[in-house]
Design an enzyme around this catalytic site. Structure first.
Site, PDB file in Angstrom:
ATOM      1  CG  LEU A 243      -1.821   1.900  -5.327  1.00 53.57           C
ATOM      2  CD1 LEU A 243      -2.514   1.636  -6.645  1.00 53.57           C
ATOM      3  CD2 LEU A 243      -1.319   3.317  -5.310  1.00 53.57           C
TER       4      LEU A 243
ATOM      5  CB  CYS B 267      -0.024  -6.162  -9.903  1.00 52.26           C
ATOM      6  SG  CYS B 267       0.480  -4.444  -9.850  1.00 52.26           S
TER       7      CYS B 267
ATOM      8  CE  LYS C 245       4.517  -6.097 -12.481  1.00 49.80           C
ATOM      9  NZ  LYS C 245       5.291  -5.928 -11.245  1.00 49.80           N
TER      10      LYS C 245
ATOM     11  CD  GLU D 180      -3.869   0.306 -12.139  1.00 49.87           C
ATOM     12  OE1 GLU D 180      -4.629   0.423 -13.116  1.00 49.87           O
ATOM     13  OE2 GLU D 180      -2.690  -0.052 -12.242  1.00 49.87           O
TER      14      GLU D 180
ATOM     15  CG  ASP E 180       7.797   9.055 -16.416  1.00 49.50           C
ATOM     16  OD1 ASP E 180       7.185   8.299 -15.625  1.00 49.50           O
ATOM     17  OD2 ASP E 180       8.155   8.711 -17.565  1.00 49.50           O
TER      18      ASP E 180
ATOM     19  CB  VAL F  52      10.607   2.711 -13.075  1.00 48.23           C
ATOM     20  CG1 VAL F  52      11.138   4.128 -12.951  1.00 48.23           C
ATOM     21  CG2 VAL F  52      11.613   1.719 -12.495  1.00 48.23           C
TER      22      VAL F  52
ATOM     23  CE  LYS G 218     -10.187  -2.633  -9.490  1.00 44.53           C
ATOM     24  NZ  LYS G 218      -9.440  -2.518  -8.207  1.00 44.53           N
TER      25      LYS G 218
HETATM   26  P1  NAD Z   1       3.705   2.589 -15.021  1.00 49.19           P
HETATM   27  O1  NAD Z   1       4.131   1.908 -16.262  1.00 49.19           O
HETATM   28  O2  NAD Z   1       2.335   3.167 -14.928  1.00 49.19           O
HETATM   29  O3  NAD Z   1       4.734   3.778 -14.666  1.00 49.19           O
HETATM   30  C1  NAD Z   1       6.115   3.627 -14.687  1.00 49.19           C
HETATM   31  C2  NAD Z   1       6.721   4.921 -15.211  1.00 49.19           C
HETATM   32  O4  NAD Z   1       8.146   4.855 -15.064  1.00 49.19           O
HETATM   33  C3  NAD Z   1       6.479   5.180 -16.692  1.00 49.19           C
HETATM   34  O5  NAD Z   1       5.814   6.422 -16.842  1.00 49.19           O
HETATM   35  C4  NAD Z   1       7.879   5.209 -17.325  1.00 49.19           C
HETATM   36  O6  NAD Z   1       8.006   6.182 -18.350  1.00 49.19           O
HETATM   37  C5  NAD Z   1       8.734   5.569 -16.144  1.00 49.19           C
HETATM   38  N1  NAD Z   1      10.143   5.154 -16.266  1.00 49.19           N
HETATM   39  C6  NAD Z   1      10.635   3.914 -16.563  1.00 49.19           C
HETATM   40  N2  NAD Z   1      11.969   3.919 -16.506  1.00 49.19           N
HETATM   41  C7  NAD Z   1      12.353   5.171 -16.183  1.00 49.19           C
HETATM   42  C8  NAD Z   1      13.623   5.791 -15.960  1.00 49.19           C
HETATM   43  N3  NAD Z   1      14.743   5.084 -16.030  1.00 49.19           N
HETATM   44  N4  NAD Z   1      13.634   7.102 -15.656  1.00 49.19           N
HETATM   45  C9  NAD Z   1      12.493   7.822 -15.552  1.00 49.19           C
HETATM   46  N5  NAD Z   1      11.275   7.286 -15.732  1.00 49.19           N
HETATM   47  C10 NAD Z   1      11.207   5.972 -16.043  1.00 49.19           C
HETATM   48  O7  NAD Z   1       3.912   1.530 -13.840  1.00 49.19           O
HETATM   49  P2  NAD Z   1       3.076   1.423 -12.486  1.00 49.19           P
HETATM   50  O8  NAD Z   1       1.789   0.733 -12.718  1.00 49.19           O
HETATM   51  O9  NAD Z   1       3.082   2.752 -11.826  1.00 49.19           O
HETATM   52  O10 NAD Z   1       3.980   0.407 -11.648  1.00 49.19           O
HETATM   53  C11 NAD Z   1       5.220   0.795 -11.110  1.00 49.19           C
HETATM   54  C12 NAD Z   1       5.706  -0.280 -10.157  1.00 49.19           C
HETATM   55  O11 NAD Z   1       4.793  -0.374  -9.048  1.00 49.19           O
HETATM   56  C13 NAD Z   1       5.775  -1.689 -10.742  1.00 49.19           C
HETATM   57  O12 NAD Z   1       6.857  -2.358 -10.191  1.00 49.19           O
HETATM   58  C14 NAD Z   1       4.473  -2.323 -10.271  1.00 49.19           C
HETATM   59  O13 NAD Z   1       4.574  -3.724 -10.163  1.00 49.19           O
HETATM   60  C15 NAD Z   1       4.298  -1.709  -8.909  1.00 49.19           C
HETATM   61  N6  NAD Z   1       2.905  -1.633  -8.450  1.00 49.19           N
HETATM   62  C16 NAD Z   1       1.912  -1.263  -9.305  1.00 49.19           C
HETATM   63  C17 NAD Z   1       0.597  -1.152  -8.847  1.00 49.19           C
HETATM   64  C18 NAD Z   1      -0.516  -0.749  -9.771  1.00 49.19           C
HETATM   65  O14 NAD Z   1      -1.670  -0.843  -9.361  1.00 49.19           O
HETATM   66  N7  NAD Z   1      -0.249  -0.307 -10.999  1.00 49.19           N
HETATM   67  C19 NAD Z   1       0.320  -1.389  -7.504  1.00 49.19           C
HETATM   68  C20 NAD Z   1       1.360  -1.749  -6.653  1.00 49.19           C
HETATM   69  C21 NAD Z   1       2.647  -1.857  -7.132  1.00 49.19           C
HETATM   70  C1  UDX Z   2      -3.760  -5.614  -7.191  1.00 50.44           C
HETATM   71  C2  UDX Z   2      -3.757  -5.758  -5.667  1.00 50.44           C
HETATM   72  O1  UDX Z   2      -5.113  -5.877  -5.198  1.00 50.44           O
HETATM   73  C3  UDX Z   2      -3.084  -4.555  -5.025  1.00 50.44           C
HETATM   74  O2  UDX Z   2      -2.999  -4.735  -3.622  1.00 50.44           O
HETATM   75  C4  UDX Z   2      -1.679  -4.426  -5.605  1.00 50.44           C
HETATM   76  O3  UDX Z   2      -1.030  -3.317  -5.040  1.00 50.44           O
HETATM   77  C5  UDX Z   2      -1.732  -4.290  -7.126  1.00 50.44           C
HETATM   78  O4  UDX Z   2      -2.434  -5.432  -7.673  1.00 50.44           O
HETATM   79  P1  UDX Z   2      -5.192  -4.237  -8.931  1.00 50.44           P
HETATM   80  O5  UDX Z   2      -4.662  -5.209  -9.905  1.00 50.44           O
HETATM   81  O6  UDX Z   2      -5.044  -2.786  -9.216  1.00 50.44           O
HETATM   82  O7  UDX Z   2      -4.549  -4.470  -7.488  1.00 50.44           O
HETATM   83  O8  UDX Z   2      -6.778  -4.493  -8.708  1.00 50.44           O
HETATM   84  P2  UDX Z   2      -7.587  -5.642  -7.953  1.00 50.44           P
HETATM   85  O9  UDX Z   2      -8.733  -5.010  -7.277  1.00 50.44           O
HETATM   86  O10 UDX Z   2      -6.724  -6.494  -7.141  1.00 50.44           O
HETATM   87  O11 UDX Z   2      -8.177  -6.504  -9.156  1.00 50.44           O
HETATM   88  C6  UDX Z   2      -7.359  -7.315  -9.982  1.00 50.44           C
HETATM   89  C7  UDX Z   2      -8.215  -8.123 -10.921  1.00 50.44           C
HETATM   90  O12 UDX Z   2      -8.930  -9.146 -10.223  1.00 50.44           O
HETATM   91  C8  UDX Z   2      -9.279  -7.322 -11.673  1.00 50.44           C
HETATM   92  O13 UDX Z   2      -9.320  -7.760 -13.015  1.00 50.44           O
HETATM   93  C9  UDX Z   2     -10.555  -7.663 -10.944  1.00 50.44           C
HETATM   94  O14 UDX Z   2     -11.690  -7.527 -11.746  1.00 50.44           O
HETATM   95  C10 UDX Z   2     -10.294  -9.122 -10.589  1.00 50.44           C
HETATM   96  N1  UDX Z   2     -11.089  -9.628  -9.463  1.00 50.44           N
HETATM   97  C11 UDX Z   2     -10.958  -9.048  -8.226  1.00 50.44           C
HETATM   98  C12 UDX Z   2     -11.912 -10.736  -9.637  1.00 50.44           C
HETATM   99  O15 UDX Z   2     -12.013 -11.270 -10.732  1.00 50.44           O
HETATM  100  N2  UDX Z   2     -12.618 -11.209  -8.557  1.00 50.44           N
HETATM  101  C13 UDX Z   2     -12.523 -10.645  -7.328  1.00 50.44           C
HETATM  102  O16 UDX Z   2     -13.180 -11.151  -6.396  1.00 50.44           O
HETATM  103  C14 UDX Z   2     -11.668  -9.534  -7.149  1.00 50.44           C
END
Ligand code: NAD
Ligand code: UDX
Length: 447
Positions: free
Chosen positions: A163, A276, A279, A165, A35, A90, A339
């Protein structure tokens, strides 16, 4: 290709947990998570109780794998060069300026990764999109790779992460499905096979789906849109329940018992948050508009609009209760995370609801069991665009629930377990944005 070394660029909420689980399940593979953020890497290498991501079960996995076959560093170039397989994990936030601002995904970070991979690669690589990306981003990544490095063969796969969170480790251990998109060429199919072989170490073969890159990219946006749509659907009905006296929880239960509908993601709330849903839907709306599908774009846009309406509607309930004047009122905001069971506050309903209450004159005492004070302060300063808010002493971030007991009203935003049966004086007012407080449902969503 036999995979011995993996590099993952991005040590965030996806990169950290996903790589730690791969490391646990594949002890024969070395994984380097890199990172650009030195503080984050220090935290991943630091005390097990202070990892940058809070997820139930994560610290146990990290304790077993860290410095065994899982390593965190800022050494991007060396680890790119060493790896046969590189995950891009990222962030891809909504663009804030330029073409598509407020809608399209910002691919700056992904493109920077592609340039780094091209620059430091000396042998063939499988490059995997783990970040959520708009359809046809793989083409763009390939363009950057090929135009900057003519000696190495790059194979691009899409492997979106599903996944959630708060349950990330559980979700990664027992994924409903793993989706892999790749090219229909010999080298494309071989690359897919290499990734399938990794997941096969713990995911049943039937749950590993393979397809083309574009279908895989679009499936991720579509999955999130469908989930969020259910929440906006029930939230829109919660407003009607409030007007008519119907009970939204019982309504949701009755609807969900139809096995064609199912009971998940039908819980009325103050609105969905997280990095997510909003966005990805805006990204989908942008894509539809780009292809001239305006009716389709409008359909999905409505999911986000109802979510904003729900947050504003909830805040207005509080304001109306105090006859439109919150001046001199002290309100406890319970929960800042979007959440329960996460320390992530991105797009949390708490941010919008609290802003409205504050800007209508209230003093706030904010309490969250896991979100750091520093994060709450940054959210307020960056997103509310107000100066000196903390100095005015109208906003207090407290470290214990007990420190909120001098408040006039309590607003529950996050469904943390400890808020389920909190002991609040009967004379005080509770606005329950998550319908969780069993004892005192004074003003709950949909009731
Ligand atoms: P995050 O912001 O937690 O982590 C991203 C990391 O990438 C940061 O630590 C940042 O410093 C690093 N980074 C950015 N540009 C970089 C570069 N050029 N070189 C090295 N490091 C760099 O983001 P996240 O929540 O882990 O999400 C990552 C991706 O996964 C997004 O596209 C998101 O939509 C997707 N996603 C997120 C979730 C979730 O629950 N957070 C679930 C499914 C998919
Ligand atoms: C979501 C998707 O579920 C996951 O598959 C994807 O990879 C990333 O985006 P996340 O945003 O981490 O996951 O959590 P999620 O459990 O989906 O909850 C999202 C939001 O919806 C939270 O604010 C939660 O409180 C809300 N929620 C969820 C409701 O308001 N009602 C519900 O019935 C379920």
């Amino acid at each position: 290709m036999k995979i011995k070394n993996i590099c993952c660029i991005g040590a965030g909420y996806v990169g950290g947990p996903t790589m730690s689980v791969i490391a646990l399940k594949c002890p024969h593979i070395n994984i380097n998570v890199v990172d650009a953020n030195q503080d984050k890497i220090n935290a991943w290498n630091g005390h097990i109780d202070n990892l940058p991501v809070f997820e139930p079960g994560l610290s146990e996995v990290i304790e077993k794998t860290r410095n065994r076959n899982l390593f965190f560093s800022t050494n991007i170039n060396e680890n790119i060069e060493k790896a046969e397989m590189i995950f891009i994990a990222v962030n891809t936030p909504t663009k804030t300026e330029g073409k598509g601002a407020g809608m399209a995904a910002d691919l700056t970070y992904v493109e920077a990764c592609a340039r780094d991979i091209a620059k430091y690669s000396k042998s063939d690589k499988i490059v995997i999109e783990k970040s959520t990306l708009p359809v046809r981003t793989a083409e763009k990544i390939k363009e950057i790779l090929i135009s900057n490095n003519k000696t190495v063969n790059f194979e691009i796969l899409s492997n979106p992460e599903f996944l959630a969170e708060g349950t990330a480790i559980e979700d990664l251990f027992k994924s409903d499905r793993v989706l892999i998109g790749g090219d229909d060429t010999e080298s494309g199919q071989k690359a897919i096979e290499s990734l399938v072989n990794i997941y096969k170490n713990w995911i049943e073969k039937e749950k590993i789906l393979t397809t083309d890159v574009w279908t895989s990219e679009l499936s991720k946006l579509a999955s999130n849109a469908m989930l969020a749509q259910r929440i906006s659907s029930i939230n829109s009905l919660s407003a009607l329940c409030e007007k008519t006296g119907a009970n939204v929880d019982e309504l949701s239960h009755a609807i969900g018992m139809d096995h064609r509908i199912g009971s998940k993601f039908l819980k009325a709330s103050v609105g969905f948050g997280g990095s997510c849903f909003q966005k990805d839907i805006l990204n989908l709306v942008y894509l539809c508009k780009f292809y001239g599908l305006n009716e389709v774009a409008e359909f999905w846009h409505q999911v986000v609009k109802i979510n904003n309406y729900q947050k504003e509607r909830f805040a207005q309930k509080v304001i109306d209760h105090f006859d439109g004047n919150l001046t001199g009122k002290k309100i406890a905001v319970l929960g800042w995370a979007f959440k329960a069971n996460t320390n992530d506050s991105r797009e949390s309903a708490a941010i919008k609801v609290s802003e409205i209450l504050y800007k209508n004159g209230a003093s706030l005492s904010i309490y969250d069991p896991k979100v750091q004070k520093r994060t709450i302060v940054n959210d307020i300063q960056n997103l509310w665009k107000i100066k000196n808010s903390m100095k005015e002493k109208k906003i207090n971030i407290v470290e214990k629930f007990a420190a909120t007991n001098d408040c006039d009203a309590f607003v529950i935003i996050t469904e943390w377990e400890e808020f389920k049966n909190i002991d609040i004086d009967d004379a005080k007012i509770i606005f329950d944005g998550r319908n969780i407080n069993e004892n005192k449902n004074k003003f709950s969503i949909g009731k």
